[in-house]
Design a protein around this motif. Sequence first.
Motif, PDB file in Angstrom:
ATOM      1  N   ASN A 150      -5.785  -4.374  -8.616  1.00 29.45           N
ATOM      2  CA  ASN A 150      -7.833  -4.637  -8.410  1.00 29.45           C
ATOM      3  C   ASN A 150      -7.601  -3.100  -7.116  1.00 29.45           C
ATOM      4  OD1 ASN A 150      -8.538  -5.708 -10.223  1.00 29.45           O
ATOM      5  ND2 ASN A 150      -9.031  -6.875  -8.605  1.00 29.45           N
ATOM      6  N   ASN A 151      -5.675  -3.132  -6.546  1.00 24.38           N
ATOM      7  CA  ASN A 151      -5.593  -2.037  -5.247  1.00 24.38           C
ATOM      8  C   ASN A 151      -4.887  -1.200  -5.633  1.00 24.38           C
ATOM      9  OD1 ASN A 151      -6.982  -3.411  -2.797  1.00 24.38           O
ATOM     10  ND2 ASN A 151      -6.824  -5.588  -4.055  1.00 24.38           N
ATOM     11  N   LEU A 152      -3.748  -0.758  -7.092  1.00 20.77           N
ATOM     12  CA  LEU A 152      -3.063   0.150  -7.598  1.00 20.77           C
ATOM     13  C   LEU A 152      -3.770   1.005  -7.194  1.00 20.77           C
ATOM     14  CD1 LEU A 152      -0.536  -0.827  -8.632  1.00 20.77           C
ATOM     15  CD2 LEU A 152      -1.124  -0.193 -10.613  1.00 20.77           C
ATOM     16  N   GLU A 153      -2.640   1.859  -6.779  1.00 20.62           N
ATOM     17  CA  GLU A 153      -2.995   3.311  -6.294  1.00 20.62           C
ATOM     18  C   GLU A 153      -1.431   4.774  -7.136  1.00 20.62           C
ATOM     19  OE1 GLU A 153      -5.070   6.348  -3.417  1.00 20.62           O
ATOM     20  OE2 GLU A 153      -3.644   4.631  -2.180  1.00 20.62           O
ATOM     21  N   PRO A 154      -1.971   5.574  -7.489  1.00 16.75           N
ATOM     22  CA  PRO A 154      -0.533   5.888  -8.157  1.00 16.75           C
ATOM     23  C   PRO A 154      -0.471   6.929  -6.849  1.00 16.75           C
ATOM     24  CG  PRO A 154      -2.677   7.286  -8.499  1.00 16.75           C
ATOM     25  CD  PRO A 154      -3.165   5.731  -8.532  1.00 16.75           C
ATOM     26  N   PHE A 155       1.325   6.515  -6.719  1.00 19.59           N
ATOM     27  CA  PHE A 155       1.923   6.923  -5.782  1.00 19.59           C
ATOM     28  C   PHE A 155       2.266   7.852  -5.414  1.00 19.59           C
ATOM     29  CE2 PHE A 155       3.369   1.894  -5.434  1.00 19.59           C
ATOM     30  CZ  PHE A 155       2.516   1.797  -3.946  1.00 19.59           C
ATOM     31  N   PRO A 156       2.836   9.027  -6.628  1.00 18.82           N
ATOM     32  CA  PRO A 156       2.862  10.484  -6.499  1.00 18.82           C
ATOM     33  C   PRO A 156       1.924  10.982  -5.907  1.00 18.82           C
ATOM     34  CG  PRO A 156       4.068   9.297  -8.565  1.00 18.82           C
ATOM     35  CD  PRO A 156       3.051   8.452  -7.688  1.00 18.82           C
ATOM     36  N   VAL A 157       0.065  10.622  -5.764  1.00 22.86           N
ATOM     37  CA  VAL A 157      -0.838  11.238  -5.878  1.00 22.86           C
ATOM     38  C   VAL A 157      -0.574  11.109  -3.822  1.00 22.86           C
ATOM     39  CG1 VAL A 157      -3.241  11.267  -5.585  1.00 22.86           C
ATOM     40  CG2 VAL A 157      -1.507  11.240  -7.639  1.00 22.86           C
ATOM     41  N   VAL A 158       0.023   9.682  -3.654  1.00 20.63           N
ATOM     42  CA  VAL A 158      -0.625   9.521  -1.880  1.00 20.63           C
ATOM     43  C   VAL A 158       0.526  10.328  -1.380  1.00 20.63           C
ATOM     44  CG1 VAL A 158       0.313   7.685  -0.582  1.00 20.63           C
ATOM     45  CG2 VAL A 158      -1.099   6.800  -2.512  1.00 20.63           C
ATOM     46  N   TRP A 159       2.078  10.854  -2.343  1.00 14.74           N
ATOM     47  CA  TRP A 159       2.519  11.963  -1.417  1.00 14.74           C
ATOM     48  C   TRP A 159       1.871  12.869  -1.511  1.00 14.74           C
ATOM     49  CZ3 TRP A 159       6.705   7.972  -4.025  1.00 14.74           C
ATOM     50  CH2 TRP A 159       6.529   7.166  -3.544  1.00 14.74           C
ATOM     51  N   MET A 160       2.429  13.574  -3.117  1.00 12.48           N
ATOM     52  CA  MET A 160       1.804  15.391  -2.840  1.00 12.48           C
ATOM     53  C   MET A 160       0.373  15.613  -1.734  1.00 12.48           C
ATOM     54  SD  MET A 160       1.832  15.791  -7.037  1.00 12.48           S
ATOM     55  CE  MET A 160       1.069  14.955  -6.958  1.00 12.48           C
ATOM     56  N   ARG A 161      -0.860  14.440  -0.933  1.00 13.01           N
ATOM     57  CA  ARG A 161      -1.371  14.771  -0.846  1.00 13.01           C
ATOM     58  C   ARG A 161      -0.861  15.171   0.795  1.00 13.01           C
ATOM     59  NH1 ARG A 161      -5.202   9.363  -2.688  1.00 13.01           N
ATOM     60  NH2 ARG A 161      -5.823  10.730  -4.401  1.00 13.01           N
ATOM     61  N   HIS A 162       0.288  15.408   0.692  1.00 12.35           N
ATOM     62  CA  HIS A 162       0.891  15.375   2.462  1.00 12.35           C
ATOM     63  C   HIS A 162       2.275  16.299   1.599  1.00 12.35           C
ATOM     64  CE1 HIS A 162      -1.441  12.379   3.978  1.00 12.35           C
ATOM     65  NE2 HIS A 162      -0.741  11.238   3.088  1.00 12.35           N
ATOM     66  N   GLN A 163       1.879  17.602   1.508  1.00 12.49           N
ATOM     67  CA  GLN A 163       2.631  18.638   1.421  1.00 12.49           C
ATOM     68  C   GLN A 163       3.575  19.493   2.758  1.00 12.49           C
ATOM     69  OE1 GLN A 163       0.928  20.898  -1.767  1.00 12.49           O
ATOM     70  NE2 GLN A 163       0.050  19.473  -2.290  1.00 12.49           N
TER      71      GLN A 163
ATOM     72  N   HIS B 207       1.235  -1.518   0.010  1.00  7.51           N
ATOM     73  CA  HIS B 207       0.351   0.250  -0.259  1.00  7.51           C
ATOM     74  C   HIS B 207       0.341   0.657   0.087  1.00  7.51           C
ATOM     75  CE1 HIS B 207      -4.007  -2.307   0.371  1.00  7.51           C
ATOM     76  NE2 HIS B 207      -3.366  -2.716   1.532  1.00  7.51           N
ATOM     77  N   ASP B 208       2.220   1.514   0.862  1.00 10.84           N
ATOM     78  CA  ASP B 208       2.945   3.075   0.297  1.00 10.84           C
ATOM     79  C   ASP B 208       3.947   2.059   1.230  1.00 10.84           C
ATOM     80  OD1 ASP B 208       3.519   5.461   0.769  1.00 10.84           O
ATOM     81  OD2 ASP B 208       2.065   5.958   2.076  1.00 10.84           O
ATOM     82  N   GLU B 209       5.188   2.974   0.928  1.00  7.44           N
ATOM     83  CA  GLU B 209       6.653   2.525   1.615  1.00  7.44           C
ATOM     84  C   GLU B 209       6.675   3.147   2.485  1.00  7.44           C
ATOM     85  OE1 GLU B 209       8.773   5.700  -0.162  1.00  7.44           O
ATOM     86  OE2 GLU B 209       7.921   7.592   0.522  1.00  7.44           O
ATOM     87  N   TYR B 210       7.603   2.455   3.997  1.00  4.54           N
ATOM     88  CA  TYR B 210       7.706   2.598   4.637  1.00  4.54           C
ATOM     89  C   TYR B 210       6.142   2.442   5.943  1.00  4.54           C
ATOM     90  CZ  TYR B 210      11.301   4.046   2.833  1.00  4.54           C
ATOM     91  OH  TYR B 210      11.900   4.446   1.301  1.00  4.54           O
ATOM     92  N   SER B 211       5.461   1.700   5.721  1.00  6.99           N
ATOM     93  CA  SER B 211       3.756   1.505   6.575  1.00  6.99           C
ATOM     94  C   SER B 211       4.232  -0.034   7.778  1.00  6.99           C
ATOM     95  CB  SER B 211       3.217   0.036   5.582  1.00  6.99           C
ATOM     96  OG  SER B 211       3.687  -0.907   5.587  1.00  6.99           O
ATOM     97  N   HIS B 212       3.286   0.560   8.608  1.00  6.55           N
ATOM     98  CA  HIS B 212       2.932  -0.103   9.805  1.00  6.55           C
ATOM     99  C   HIS B 212       3.198  -1.721   9.724  1.00  6.55           C
ATOM    100  CE1 HIS B 212       2.825   3.239  12.721  1.00  6.55           C
ATOM    101  NE2 HIS B 212       1.961   3.598  11.795  1.00  6.55           N
ATOM    102  N   GLN B 213       2.599  -2.223   9.300  1.00  3.75           N
ATOM    103  CA  GLN B 213       2.412  -3.378   8.246  1.00  3.75           C
ATOM    104  C   GLN B 213       3.793  -4.277   8.095  1.00  3.75           C
ATOM    105  OE1 GLN B 213      -0.695  -5.832   8.332  1.00  3.75           O
ATOM    106  NE2 GLN B 213       1.561  -6.678   8.551  1.00  3.75           N
ATOM    107  N   GLU B 214       4.674  -3.098   6.917  1.00  3.25           N
ATOM    108  CA  GLU B 214       6.077  -3.157   6.528  1.00  3.25           C
ATOM    109  C   GLU B 214       6.994  -3.776   7.550  1.00  3.25           C
ATOM    110  OE1 GLU B 214       9.582  -1.284   4.456  1.00  3.25           O
ATOM    111  OE2 GLU B 214       7.657  -1.290   3.872  1.00  3.25           O
ATOM    112  N   HIS B 215       6.822  -2.923   8.994  1.00  3.87           N
ATOM    113  CA  HIS B 215       7.671  -3.075  10.305  1.00  3.87           C
ATOM    114  C   HIS B 215       7.451  -4.023  10.856  1.00  3.87           C
ATOM    115  CE1 HIS B 215       8.402   1.487   9.126  1.00  3.87           C
ATOM    116  NE2 HIS B 215       8.883   0.963   8.991  1.00  3.87           N
ATOM    117  N   ASP B 216       5.637  -4.066  10.884  1.00  5.39           N
ATOM    118  CA  ASP B 216       5.265  -5.095  11.777  1.00  5.39           C
ATOM    119  C   ASP B 216       5.861  -6.438  11.406  1.00  5.39           C
ATOM    120  OD1 ASP B 216       4.476  -2.895  13.494  1.00  5.39           O
ATOM    121  OD2 ASP B 216       2.436  -3.940  12.490  1.00  5.39           O
ATOM    122  N   ASP B 217       5.930  -6.871  10.312  1.00  8.17           N
ATOM    123  CA  ASP B 217       6.156  -8.347   9.443  1.00  8.17           C
ATOM    124  C   ASP B 217       7.940  -8.217  10.068  1.00  8.17           C
ATOM    125  OD1 ASP B 217       3.717  -8.549   8.309  1.00  8.17           O
ATOM    126  OD2 ASP B 217       4.154  -7.656   6.450  1.00  8.17           O
TER     127      ASP B 217
END
Length: 677
Positions: free
Chosen positions: A203-216, A91-101
């Motif tokens: 089906n779950n793909l989201e463009p990552f540039p937009v994810v990060w531009m939402r947090h300016q 879903h994203d880079e460096y997520s809580h799930q990534e760290h828990d795994d």
Amino acid sequence: MFIDHTILDRITEIENTWITMSDGCRIAARIWLPKSAATEPVPAILEYIPYRKRDFMRSRDEPIHRYFAAHGYASIRVDIRGSGDSEGILHDEYSHQEHDDALEIITWIAQQPWCSGAIGMMGISWGGFNALQVAARNPENLKAIMTLCSTDDRYADDAHYMGGCLLNENMQWGSMLTLYSALPPDPEIVGDKWWDMWQERLNNLEPFPVVWMRHQSRDNYWKHGSVCENYDAIRCPVYAIGGWADGYTNAIPRLMTHLTCPRKSLIGPWAHVFPQDGVPGPAIGFLQEAVRWWNHWLKGEETGIMEEPAFRVWMQESQPPQPQYAVWPGRWVAEETWPSPRISEHRWFLEPGHLSPIPEKPTELSFCSPQTTGVRSGEWCGFGADGEMPRDQRSDDGGSLVFDSDPLTERLEVLGAPVVELDLCVNQPVAMIAVRLGEVAPDGSVLRVTYGLLNLTHRESHETPQPLEPGKWYQVRVQLNDFAHAFPPGSRIRLSLSTSYWPIAWPPPVPVTLTVRTGMSNVTLPVRPPRQEDEALRPFGPPEAAPGTPHKKLRQLSMRRTIEIDLASNEMVYTLRSDGGEFDGASHARIEEIDLDVGYTLFKRYRILEKDALSAQTELTQTAHLKRRDWSIWLECRTRLTATIETFQFAGELEAYHGDQLIKRHDWALAIPRSLL
């Protein structure tokens, strides 16, 4: 580089094994073991990244992990959840799930019969990031880490924003991660379920540039995973490594300053690559250095590595500006601690056209840079590719406010981060400033030595930016990137200021006229005196590695970078065509060992008109290909970014094919409000 082919006789390889998480998700791992581990458990080294261990990263992984295995370590390369052959969604880079795994993976490794229970974690870029982030979670069995080309601050010092300015790297890197996340697992690893896994990803793909531009601004999103929020959380030893041509060097001095655990650092002349492949050179025997580190912290051996100076860097000598460098001349220097009490501050005051050691009568100097200023900047982050280094800065300086010192009468060595203090005002509520420090040679050529950016609405805080009041005077501080450079006698130091820096950073919405008041405005350089002990530093050995899997080039794609200026419209167009760098210039290659054809191409184009900030446009087109007999995957991803005064406009398409059949198409058209950017 020396390749030890006898290594293959001393190790055992496990192409894939499954590590099952507590929620049932299976994570894919490739493992290399010394043959002795069957009866004598050994420490383990974990690398945990989303870059496809099976195919695209195969030739990169094997020389490293086989080397560690041959030197007495279990070496484990894991695909992050949702990437490569691992189940789930990324879903994203460096997520809580990534760290828990990661915590569960470390526990699993420690419980294996071939593991002694002592584990190290290492990686470059993403793997360097999460090594720091997982270390901050303090898993019991994690005894030490090596972090290369990473950061402690995800907002202020990553590929997304720099000084509160939006980097074009956000668009490039995010588009590449979007394509990577749309690739399927290998049916030879996951079996028939590969299709369902692929559909879930698409089906779950989201463009990552937009994810990060939402947090300016620097909100809680960016604070997560930024270990600078609490350096004390990291208790295991840290070896931080990078290069002056990389985009992440600044984190290393900060880690050395703020960490309280045992720590050590190394900065070479390199780009965003492992030091055994170091470009610009000289490359070093990094894997031998890594084994010394692991032997000390995971095996308890006295290797002497912690008795050596804690902060070691390559002091770069003067060079003519070039598009690339095979070797950057210089020498290794070191400080016992960092910050070093040996560093002194030398200050110059800005006077009209001049850097003076003494402030004079204030003078107001106004300027508005062409939007094309920055075309000679090179890439934000070097990867060792042709044409990515900053060129002669004279043309960019022509659109800038410039201040030169007198010719130096003696050699001046600088190590650290320069600081520029400016007394300024602007005519717009949103503005940026790019500050460049250069070396002017006697022939007039200008080498960019370091630089920094600041979104002036972030002058007091990245968390709570404030618009500027046109005409109001502000005291602004800009810290430039850390560097080490020796200015020779006869050269001059140049400070250049511009109100745009394209294509590295997105421009403010309206061209800005900025006025600097000289006299109080100044630049401070961290000057390092010679240190006799540098001559006795332990030399690094020559590069060594284990053999990797050979690949056959099926189609060559020569890298090409061009800059075009339309003399009628004054539009500047910067274009890059590349194979992505994984297969030595091949856009299509075959990995015989796993009977797989792989391919990747990247095309990017930046456009802007000289006087129109709203003409800025970034376009990327990528293709990726995987083929084995009748299993044929083809992806094409096209993304574009433009802007109005109020919004960023992201558009993109992704098409996924199996053979000739279109399986999935995404069409994105998204508007992201601009927030003082």
